[in-house]
Enzyme design. Sequence first.
Site, PDB file in Angstrom:
ATOM      1  NE  ARG A 106     -16.203 -48.860   1.155  1.00 20.49           N
ATOM      2  CZ  ARG A 106     -15.291 -49.776   0.812  1.00 20.49           C
ATOM      3  NH1 ARG A 106     -14.222 -49.942   1.568  1.00 20.49           N
ATOM      4  NH2 ARG A 106     -15.449 -50.503  -0.274  1.00 20.49           N
ATOM      5  CE1 TYR A 109     -15.821 -43.392  -2.909  1.00 17.73           C
ATOM      6  CE2 TYR A 109     -15.254 -45.361  -4.145  1.00 17.73           C
ATOM      7  CZ  TYR A 109     -15.876 -44.762  -3.068  1.00 17.73           C
ATOM      8  OH  TYR A 109     -16.556 -45.534  -2.176  1.00 17.73           O
ATOM      9  CG  HIS A 167     -14.693 -51.040  -4.829  1.00 16.60           C
ATOM     10  ND1 HIS A 167     -14.435 -49.707  -5.100  1.00 16.60           N
ATOM     11  CD2 HIS A 167     -15.587 -51.048  -3.805  1.00 16.60           C
ATOM     12  CE1 HIS A 167     -15.131 -48.946  -4.266  1.00 16.60           C
ATOM     13  NE2 HIS A 167     -15.833 -49.739  -3.478  1.00 16.60           N
ATOM     14  CG  HIS A 222     -20.595 -46.405   2.841  1.00 18.66           C
ATOM     15  ND1 HIS A 222     -19.887 -47.588   2.831  1.00 18.66           N
ATOM     16  CD2 HIS A 222     -20.957 -46.165   1.563  1.00 18.66           C
ATOM     17  CE1 HIS A 222     -19.829 -48.047   1.582  1.00 18.66           C
ATOM     18  NE2 HIS A 222     -20.465 -47.204   0.792  1.00 18.66           N
ATOM     19  NE  ARG A 267     -17.487 -53.209   1.191  1.00 16.33           N
ATOM     20  CZ  ARG A 267     -16.499 -53.779   0.498  1.00 16.33           C
ATOM     21  NH1 ARG A 267     -15.518 -54.402   1.133  1.00 16.33           N
ATOM     22  NH2 ARG A 267     -16.490 -53.724  -0.824  1.00 16.33           N
ATOM     23  CE  LYS A 322     -20.279 -55.293   0.213  1.00 23.76           C
ATOM     24  NZ  LYS A 322     -21.032 -54.524  -0.813  1.00 23.76           N
TER      25      LYS A 322
END
Length: 303
Positions: free
Chosen positions: A248, A280, A271, A245, A150, A174
């Site tokens: 990414r 994806y 994730h 993004h 990210r 995150k």
Amino acid sequence: MTNALEDAVADFGRHLRAERDVSPHTLRAYLGDLADLCAYADVVGVTEPAGLDVSLLRAWLARQHALGRSRATLARRTAAARAFTRHLHRGGALQDDPGLLLGTPKRQRDLPGVLTQDDAARLLDTMDAEGPLGLRDLAVLETLYGTGVRVSELCGLDIDDLDAERRTVRVLGKGGRERIVPVGEPAVRAVEDWLRAGRPSLATEGSGPALFLGVRGGRLHPTSARRIVHARIAEVGEVPDLSPHGLRHSAATHLLEGGADLRSVQEILGHASLQTTQLYTHVSAERLKQVHGQAHPRGTQPG
């Protein structure tokens, strides 16, 4: 002058900050959503937490829908209301939790824009990498595409996070989760060129260990990184404009097209849920259908 409901929102914000350790972005979004709820409640005469019931919450969300809010916004505002009423119920301010009765609007899952592998090669192989800023910008784009990180993670990288010998980079994602991400040789080479011949020209006493620097020597900001990506893509031409993004997304799609398994891509991207990564697979399927339609003798050719 605040009312008791607004005071309860402020208390909830302190709870999120101190005990839930939510990101600043999530905190701002939730508090903004609940401020809107308070404003609506005030209009209909509710200024106490005890006045929150499912009818009021549904009317507020219906109002949001009528104002044209996106499904993503409605889903987030529903989540904010649920978290708030759960907090009030647990604290004794609500006898029952009306948030449990709220449905969740289904979010639109649009297929992300991605580069083809040829577009990615054209972009990175033809970029002007002259001077400190050129070296930095190439390293930024190579790292974004080469790792799938990210933009916030990219800007948070320190010099020591890159292990050039092992071709890995340590990423803080995150929720403070750390992961080790493989990085390809072109990205390693671009970063090493930037560290050797570019970064020293921009570094100041306040640069600290930041890997990527802005023009004034401070840590590169995500807004500046986004601007760099858009500008560099525009210079190359004949390549679709994408944000960081989008790079990414492109990295994830190309990994899957190259045979990577879904779990590995999940780990690389950081994730928490495999369901997020599964998006994806749809991107790759759309790409394969497009290729089949254009190249296979029995493919569906566009009219």
